[in-house]
Every structure is written in structure tokens, then in C-alpha cells.
Design a protein around this motif. Structure first.
Motif, PDB file in Angstrom:
ATOM      1  N   VAL A   1       9.985  -7.740  22.656  1.00  0.00           N
ATOM      2  CA  VAL A   1      10.481  -6.443  23.089  1.00  0.00           C
ATOM      3  C   VAL A   1       9.637  -5.374  22.420  1.00  0.00           C
ATOM      4  O   VAL A   1       9.583  -5.282  21.201  1.00  0.00           O
ATOM      5  N   SER A   2       8.989  -4.550  23.219  1.00  0.00           N
ATOM      6  CA  SER A   2       8.102  -3.510  22.704  1.00  0.00           C
ATOM      7  C   SER A   2       8.861  -2.206  22.577  1.00  0.00           C
ATOM      8  O   SER A   2       9.826  -1.938  23.301  1.00  0.00           O
ATOM      9  N   CYS A   3       8.398  -1.367  21.646  1.00  0.00           N
ATOM     10  CA  CYS A   3       9.008  -0.048  21.493  1.00  0.00           C
ATOM     11  C   CYS A   3       8.672   0.864  22.665  1.00  0.00           C
ATOM     12  O   CYS A   3       9.392   1.829  22.941  1.00  0.00           O
ATOM     13  N   PHE A   4       7.588   0.557  23.386  1.00  0.00           N
ATOM     14  CA  PHE A   4       7.196   1.338  24.559  1.00  0.00           C
ATOM     15  C   PHE A   4       6.418   0.411  25.480  1.00  0.00           C
ATOM     16  O   PHE A   4       5.236   0.170  25.287  1.00  0.00           O
ATOM     17  N   SER A   5       7.106  -0.168  26.458  1.00  0.00           N
ATOM     18  CA  SER A   5       6.515  -1.187  27.314  1.00  0.00           C
ATOM     19  C   SER A   5       5.499  -0.572  28.272  1.00  0.00           C
ATOM     20  O   SER A   5       5.430   0.649  28.456  1.00  0.00           O
ATOM     21  N   PHE A   6       4.725  -1.456  28.903  1.00  0.00           N
ATOM     22  CA  PHE A   6       3.724  -0.982  29.860  1.00  0.00           C
ATOM     23  C   PHE A   6       4.398  -0.313  31.055  1.00  0.00           C
ATOM     24  O   PHE A   6       3.904   0.704  31.561  1.00  0.00           O
ATOM     25  N   ASP A   7       5.503  -0.865  31.524  1.00  0.00           N
ATOM     26  CA  ASP A   7       6.195  -0.266  32.671  1.00  0.00           C
ATOM     27  C   ASP A   7       6.648   1.152  32.347  1.00  0.00           C
ATOM     28  O   ASP A   7       6.566   2.058  33.200  1.00  0.00           O
TER      29      ASP A   7
ATOM     30  N   THR B   1      -3.665  -5.203  31.389  1.00  0.00           N
ATOM     31  CA  THR B   1      -4.428  -6.083  30.493  1.00  0.00           C
ATOM     32  C   THR B   1      -4.856  -5.341  29.240  1.00  0.00           C
ATOM     33  O   THR B   1      -4.776  -5.865  28.127  1.00  0.00           O
ATOM     34  N   ARG B   2      -5.310  -4.105  29.398  1.00  0.00           N
ATOM     35  CA  ARG B   2      -5.736  -3.310  28.242  1.00  0.00           C
ATOM     36  C   ARG B   2      -4.545  -2.946  27.371  1.00  0.00           C
ATOM     37  O   ARG B   2      -4.636  -2.952  26.137  1.00  0.00           O
ATOM     38  N   TYR B   3      -3.415  -2.653  27.998  1.00  0.00           N
ATOM     39  CA  TYR B   3      -2.234  -2.231  27.242  1.00  0.00           C
ATOM     40  C   TYR B   3      -1.704  -3.353  26.354  1.00  0.00           C
ATOM     41  O   TYR B   3      -1.158  -3.098  25.281  1.00  0.00           O
ATOM     42  N   LYS B   4      -1.872  -4.602  26.793  1.00  0.00           N
ATOM     43  CA  LYS B   4      -1.385  -5.731  26.005  1.00  0.00           C
ATOM     44  C   LYS B   4      -2.096  -5.832  24.659  1.00  0.00           C
ATOM     45  O   LYS B   4      -1.566  -6.431  23.726  1.00  0.00           O
ATOM     46  N   ARG B   5      -3.306  -5.276  24.553  1.00  0.00           N
ATOM     47  CA  ARG B   5      -4.067  -5.364  23.306  1.00  0.00           C
ATOM     48  C   ARG B   5      -3.768  -4.210  22.350  1.00  0.00           C
ATOM     49  O   ARG B   5      -4.366  -4.137  21.277  1.00  0.00           O
TER      50      ARG B   5
END
Length: 264
Positions: free
Chosen positions: A146-152, A169-173
């Protein structure tokens, strides 16, 4: 222990054999000569020619046939040895896989036993075995972080939808610390930029992510914490004078005392 007989199912017919056979007087003698060569090369049977000429030619050709058969036998033995070696490697690999599976099963049993003693609910292991324990261990899907600010959330807030797959893909890094900063500065950046061509224009989302442009934006100012009211009033304020007066009274400062002694 006897050596298994190796069956030879082919022979090499050299041109010199044909040239020798052509020197024989008639077809019957040549047929006998070819038949004798074939049986010797394939079955190892010494031919008994009726013609002394055939015997002479056979003695000249015999060493060549023997040498060819020796090479064939050596190749056959090497092929069998290689096949056995491959089979041994396959068996060794299967045993190694089974040993790993057994080690994982033992580890899972020990973990479940410890969990039952401590009252912790058993959870599936990432390396837990499938229903068929004879099969190699299968990795289960990793738990979703669970991310503090997800890509969506980023994608919807940025609202300049271009190259979503590359952006994801870039956001995952991006680390969680940087995502927290993106969450803080992105609303301000979106509010002051435009996607309709007017100035200032909003950058392509992939360009914004690759350039780490969240570091170019100022985070919204956070109001400093309001200090708790002090228990002691501000010096020289009316409250301060009133409190000091009360303290002086408690210590007897500024009061007149009767120092006369009673006389008899």
C-alpha cells in the motif's frame, strides 16, 4: 562379466572394393566376393571363398574393415555412456529438487507449529507448496504494498493523460519518500499549469517523472505549531506583577514585622 555384443547395421563400401571386384573374372565370383565382405563387416563371419583370388583380395581389405568396425564399436559405447551420464544427471537433479521441497515443507511445519504455540494466525508462505507436494514449490503472488500515493491517484490528479504504461513503469521505481513529496507538491503544480495550450503549459507526465520535477516545486507551507501557553506570565506584564506580588506575600517580603519584645 561379459561385454554385450554390439550389432553393426552398416558398412562402408570404398571405391577400392569395387575396383578389386571388377578384376574378378565373372559376376558369380564378384557376387561371392561382395557377399563375403558384407557378412564379415556386419556379422564378423570369416568368408570361405571358393576362389583363391577372392581370398587374396579379402586379406588385403580385411584390416580396413576391422579398423572401421573398431571405430563404430567405440562410438556406440561412447553414446551409451553419454546417455547413462545424462540419465544420472537427470536423476540427481530430481533428487535435489525433492530435497529442496522437503526442506521447505519442514520449514513450513516448524513455522506453523511456532505460530500455533504463540497464537499467531497461520498465513500462507510465499514459498508454500502446491496441493501436490510432489511438484516443485510455486511462488505465490507477493502481497500488494500500500503506497502513500499510488500511481492511479497520481494519474487522476495530474490529469494530462499521455503514455500511461510508460509512466506507470517509471512510477514504480519512485521511492515512498519521493511519492510523499509528489503528493504534497502536485496539487499546486496542477493548479498553476494548463493542458489546453495556454501558458504555463503542463509538462508531459513522463517528462515530469523522469526529470524528478517534484523537487522543483515548493511544498505548501505548513503553519508552525502554536506553542502551549506558558504557566508563567510574560515578564513585566500586569499578570506578572500580580503574580510576583502574591509570591512576595507568601515569602513574607515587603511586610512590616513587629520586632519589639514583650516586657514583663
Amino acid at each position: 562379466m561379459g561385454t554385450a555384443k554390439i550389432i553393426i547395421d552398416q558398412m562402408t563400401l570404398f571405391r577400392s572394393y569395387v575396383e578389386v571386384a571388377d578384376l574378378l573374372p565373372d559376376n558369380e565370383t564378384r557376387g561371392e566376393f561382395y557377399s563375403g565382405l558384407a557378412h564379415y563387416a556386419l556379422d564378423g563371419e570369416e568368408p570361405k571363398f571358393t576362389s583363391p583370388v577372392c581370398n587374396g583380395y579379402f586379406l588385403l581389405i580385411k584390416p580396413i574393415i576391422d579398423k572401421s568396425n573398431i571405430r563404430r564399436r567405440a562410438g556406440s559405447i561412447g553414446g551409451e555412456a553419454k546417455a547413462k551420464q545424462t540419465e544420472s544427471k537427470t536423476e540427481a537433479k530430481a533428487k535435489q529438487t525433492e530435497s529442496k521441497c522437503e526442506a521447505i515443507r519442514n520449514r513450513n511445519r516448524n513455522m506453523n507449529k511456532e505460530n500455533s504455540l504463540t497464537g499467531v494466525k497461520e498465513t500462507p508462505d510465499a514459498f508454500s507448496l502446491s496441493a501436490d507436494e510432489s511438484a516443485p514449490p510455486q511462488r505465490e503472488a507477493a502481497a500488494v504494498c500500500v503506497s502513500c500515493f499510488s500511481f492511479d491517484e497520481f494519474w487522476e490528479l495530474y490529469n494530462h493523460k499521455r503514455d500511461k504504461a510508460k509512466c506507470e513503469t517509471r512510477y514504480k521505481r519512485i521511492s515512498e519518500a519521493d511519492r510523499a513529496k509528489i503528493k504534497a507538491v502536485l496539487p499546486g503544480y496542477v493548479a498553476k499549469t494548463h493542458t489546453d495550450g495556454s501558458f504555463p503549459s503542463r509538462k508531459h507526465p513522463l517528462t515530469w517523472l523522469n526529470g524528478q520535477c517534484w523537487n522543483d516545486e515548493d511544498a505548501p507551507a505548513v503553519a508552525p505549531p502554536v506553542p502551549a501557553p506558558s504557566a508563567y506570565p510574560k515578564p513585566f506584564s500586569p499578570e506578572w506583577y500580580e503574580r510576583k506580588k502574591q509570591e512576595d506575600k507568601s515569602f513574607g517580603i515587603g511586610e512590616k514585622h513587629d520586632t519589639t519584645c514583650a516586657t514583663n
